[in-house]
Design an enzyme around this catalytic site. Structure first.
Site, mmCIF file in Angstrom:
data_model
loop_
_atom_site.group_PDB
_atom_site.id
_atom_site.type_symbol
_atom_site.label_atom_id
_atom_site.label_comp_id
_atom_site.label_asym_id
_atom_site.label_seq_id
_atom_site.Cartn_x
_atom_site.Cartn_y
_atom_site.Cartn_z
ATOM 1 N N ALA A 1 -33.750 2.520 -31.457
ATOM 2 C CA ALA A 1 -33.420 2.535 -32.899
ATOM 3 C C ALA A 1 -32.973 3.930 -33.314
ATOM 4 C CB ALA A 1 -34.640 2.110 -33.717
ATOM 5 N N GLY A 2 -31.962 3.992 -34.144
ATOM 6 C CA GLY A 2 -31.505 5.300 -34.592
ATOM 7 C C GLY A 2 -30.541 5.176 -35.753
ATOM 8 N N ASP B 1 -25.023 11.990 -42.043
ATOM 9 C CA ASP B 1 -24.288 13.223 -41.761
ATOM 10 C C ASP B 1 -23.933 14.013 -43.017
ATOM 11 O OD1 ASP B 1 -24.368 12.201 -39.219
ATOM 12 O OD2 ASP B 1 -22.207 11.861 -39.036
ATOM 13 N N GLN C 1 -23.251 18.925 -33.048
ATOM 14 C CA GLN C 1 -22.045 18.359 -33.674
ATOM 15 C C GLN C 1 -22.019 18.782 -35.140
ATOM 16 O OE1 GLN C 1 -18.834 17.363 -33.971
ATOM 17 N NE2 GLN C 1 -19.295 15.913 -32.330
ATOM 18 N N GLY D 1 -21.975 18.809 -38.891
ATOM 19 C CA GLY D 1 -22.438 17.821 -39.873
ATOM 20 C C GLY D 1 -23.609 16.990 -39.402
ATOM 21 N N TYR E 1 -29.352 14.959 -36.950
ATOM 22 C CA TYR E 1 -29.209 14.025 -35.820
ATOM 23 C C TYR E 1 -29.339 14.769 -34.489
ATOM 24 C CZ TYR E 1 -27.098 10.275 -32.979
ATOM 25 O OH TYR E 1 -26.848 9.294 -32.036
ATOM 26 N N GLY F 1 -22.405 9.126 -24.566
ATOM 27 C CA GLY F 1 -21.299 9.725 -25.307
ATOM 28 C C GLY F 1 -20.970 8.815 -26.481
HETATM 29 P P1 NAD Z 1 -26.476 0.642 -34.565
HETATM 30 O O1 NAD Z 1 -26.419 1.257 -35.909
HETATM 31 O O2 NAD Z 1 -25.556 -0.478 -34.236
HETATM 32 O O3 NAD Z 1 -27.956 0.172 -34.220
HETATM 33 C C1 NAD Z 1 -29.081 0.895 -34.623
HETATM 34 C C2 NAD Z 1 -30.280 -0.024 -34.603
HETATM 35 O O4 NAD Z 1 -31.420 0.706 -35.079
HETATM 36 C C3 NAD Z 1 -30.125 -1.245 -35.507
HETATM 37 O O5 NAD Z 1 -30.539 -2.389 -34.804
HETATM 38 C C4 NAD Z 1 -31.097 -0.977 -36.657
HETATM 39 O O6 NAD Z 1 -31.692 -2.154 -37.199
HETATM 40 C C5 NAD Z 1 -32.141 -0.136 -35.963
HETATM 41 N N1 NAD Z 1 -32.918 0.658 -36.913
HETATM 42 C C6 NAD Z 1 -32.479 1.625 -37.761
HETATM 43 N N2 NAD Z 1 -33.508 2.070 -38.499
HETATM 44 C C7 NAD Z 1 -34.609 1.377 -38.118
HETATM 45 C C8 NAD Z 1 -35.971 1.398 -38.501
HETATM 46 N N3 NAD Z 1 -36.439 2.237 -39.452
HETATM 47 N N4 NAD Z 1 -36.827 0.548 -37.886
HETATM 48 C C9 NAD Z 1 -36.389 -0.297 -36.929
HETATM 49 N N5 NAD Z 1 -35.113 -0.356 -36.511
HETATM 50 C C10 NAD Z 1 -34.237 0.481 -37.113
HETATM 51 O O7 NAD Z 1 -26.254 1.878 -33.578
HETATM 52 P P2 NAD Z 1 -25.942 1.998 -32.010
HETATM 53 O O8 NAD Z 1 -24.667 2.707 -31.891
HETATM 54 O O9 NAD Z 1 -26.151 0.720 -31.295
HETATM 55 O O10 NAD Z 1 -27.076 3.052 -31.609
HETATM 56 C C11 NAD Z 1 -28.204 2.750 -30.819
HETATM 57 C C12 NAD Z 1 -28.811 4.075 -30.356
HETATM 58 O O11 NAD Z 1 -27.868 4.791 -29.562
HETATM 59 C C13 NAD Z 1 -29.187 5.008 -31.506
HETATM 60 O O12 NAD Z 1 -30.390 5.685 -31.192
HETATM 61 C C14 NAD Z 1 -28.037 6.002 -31.525
HETATM 62 O O13 NAD Z 1 -28.416 7.238 -32.081
HETATM 63 C C15 NAD Z 1 -27.729 6.101 -30.050
HETATM 64 N N6 NAD Z 1 -26.390 6.605 -29.756
HETATM 65 C C16 NAD Z 1 -25.285 5.936 -30.189
HETATM 66 C C17 NAD Z 1 -24.030 6.449 -29.892
HETATM 67 C C18 NAD Z 1 -22.784 5.762 -30.323
HETATM 68 O O14 NAD Z 1 -21.708 6.361 -30.138
HETATM 69 N N7 NAD Z 1 -22.805 4.559 -30.854
HETATM 70 C C19 NAD Z 1 -23.917 7.638 -29.158
HETATM 71 C C20 NAD Z 1 -25.056 8.292 -28.736
HETATM 72 C C21 NAD Z 1 -26.294 7.756 -29.042
#
Ligand code: NAD
Length: 239
Positions: free
Chosen positions: A83-84, A88, A141, A143, A147, A178
Site C-alpha cells: 500500500a502506498g 507531491d 525526486q 516534489g 515520498y 522504477g
Molecule cells: P495504486 O495507487 O494503484 O495502489 C495503491 C494501493 O494502496 C491501493 O490499493 C490503495 O487502496 C492502497 N492504499 C492506499 N492507502 C491505503 C491505506 N491507508 N490503507 C490501505 N490501503 C491503502 O499504486 P501502485 O502504483 O499500484 O503502487 C503500489 C506500490 O508500489 C506503492 O507502495 C507505490 O509507492 C509503489 N511504487 C509504485 C510505482 C509506480 O510507478 N506505479 C513506482 C515505485 C513504487
C-alpha cells in the site's frame, strides 16, 4: 494447504498483480485495501480473492484485522507491504498533513504489519516479508521529499528487520520499482511522463507483472538465503 499471504493495497495496480500471481501459484491470499468498495467487490468477483478494508496506517485497526484474518484462515506466512500513496509538492508548499499522511501510509504501515506478524513467524521458523520501496527512495525526486523519505525509510527498515529474522527463517526484502504503468503514474502529466519514459533504457514503463514476478521469487523457497536485499526492477534506470 498453501501458505497464507497478505497483500496490502492488494486489489489494484501492482498489488493486484501480486495478489493474482500468488493465487495462481497456489498460495492462499487475502488482499487489504483502503479505498473504493465497489472496485474491491469487483476484484473479489473476478479473482476469488477476499478483500478486507482497513486503514493500514492505523495500528489498532491493523491488529484487529490481522486477528480476524488469522482466526479465519490461520497464521499469516507472507506479508507484502505494497500500500502506498503520493502527495507531491516542493517542500516550500508541502503541508505537515502531506508529510504525515505519506510517512504514515507508506512507512508506518510496514511497521504495523511486521510488528504484528513477527512473533508468530519467528516461533514457526518461517516468514516472508516483502516491502515495496521505490526508485525515488533510492535517488530522490523533485516534489517528493515526503515520498522519497518514506521509501528510503522502507529500504532501511528492511535491512534492520532482516537481521532480526534471519536466524529464525524469516526473510525481509524490498523491491524498488522504477516507473510502473498504474493509476499512480497515470496521474503524472503527459509531457512529464514522456520525459520519464525517455530516460528508461528499456524504452517502456514497467508493468505491474514485472514487479509481481520479483515478489514471487522472493517469497519462494529458492530465495531462502536472500534477506535484507533491495531488488531494483526498473528497466535499467539506475539514477
Ligand atoms: P495504486 O495507487 O494503484 O495502489 C495503491 C494501493 O494502496 C491501493 O490499493 C490503495 O487502496 C492502497 N492504499 C492506499 N492507502 C491505503 C491505506 N491507508 N490503507 C490501505 N490501503 C491503502 O499504486 P501502485 O502504483 O499500484 O503502487 C503500489 C506500490 O508500489 C506503492 O507502495 C507505490 O509507492 C509503489 N511504487 C509504485 C510505482 C509506480 O510507478 N506505479 C513506482 C515505485 C513504487
Amino acid at each position: 494447504m498453501g501458505r497464507l499471504a497478505l497483500v496490502t493495497g492488494g486489489t489494484r495496480g501492482i498489488g493486484r498483480a501480486i495478489s493474482t500471481s500468488l493465487k495462481s501459484a497456489g498460495y492462499r491470499v487475502v488482499a487489504n485495501y483502503g479505498g473504493n468498495d465497489d472496485a474491491a467487490r469487483t476484484f473479489t468477483a473476478e479473482t476469488g480473492i477476499p478483500a478486507v478494508k482497513w486503514d493500514i496506517s492505523d495500528f489498532a485497526a491493523t491488529d484487529a484485522a490481522l486477528k480476524a484474518i488469522s482466526a479465519e484462515h490461520g497464521p499469516i506466512d507472507i506479508v507484502i507491504n505494497n500500500a502506498g500513496i503520493t502527495r507531491d509538492a516542493p517542500l516550500h508548499k508541502m503541508s505537515p498533513e502531506m508529510w504525515n499522511d505519506v510517512i504514515r501510509i507508506n512507512l508506518t504501515s510496514c511497521f504495523n504489519t511486521a510488528r504484528l506478524v513477527i512473533d508468530s513467524m519467528r516461533e514457526r521458523g518461517f516468514g516472508r516479508i516483502v516491502n515495496i520501496g521505490s526508485i525515488n527512495g533510492q535517488a530522490g525526486q523533485y516534489g517528493q521529499a515526503n515520498y522519497a523519505a518514506s521509501k528510503s525509510g522502507i529500504h532501511g527498515f528492511t535491512k534492520a528487520l532482516a537481521q532480526e529474522g534471519a536466524a529464525r527463517g524469516v526473510t525481509v526484502n524490498a523491491i524498488a520499482p522504477g516507473y510502473v504503468d498504474t493509476d499512480m503514474v497515470r496521474s503524472v502529466p503527459a509531457p512529464v511522463l514522456e520525459k520519464i519514459v525517455a530516460r528508461i533504457p528499456a524504452g517502456r514503463l514497467g508493468r505491474a507483472e514485472d514487479i509481481a514476478r520479483a515478489v514471487m521469487f522472493l517469497v519462494s523457497d529458492d530465495a531462502d538465503f536472500i534477506t535484507g536485499s533491495t531488488i531494483s526492477v526498473n528497466g535499467g534506470q539506475h539514477m
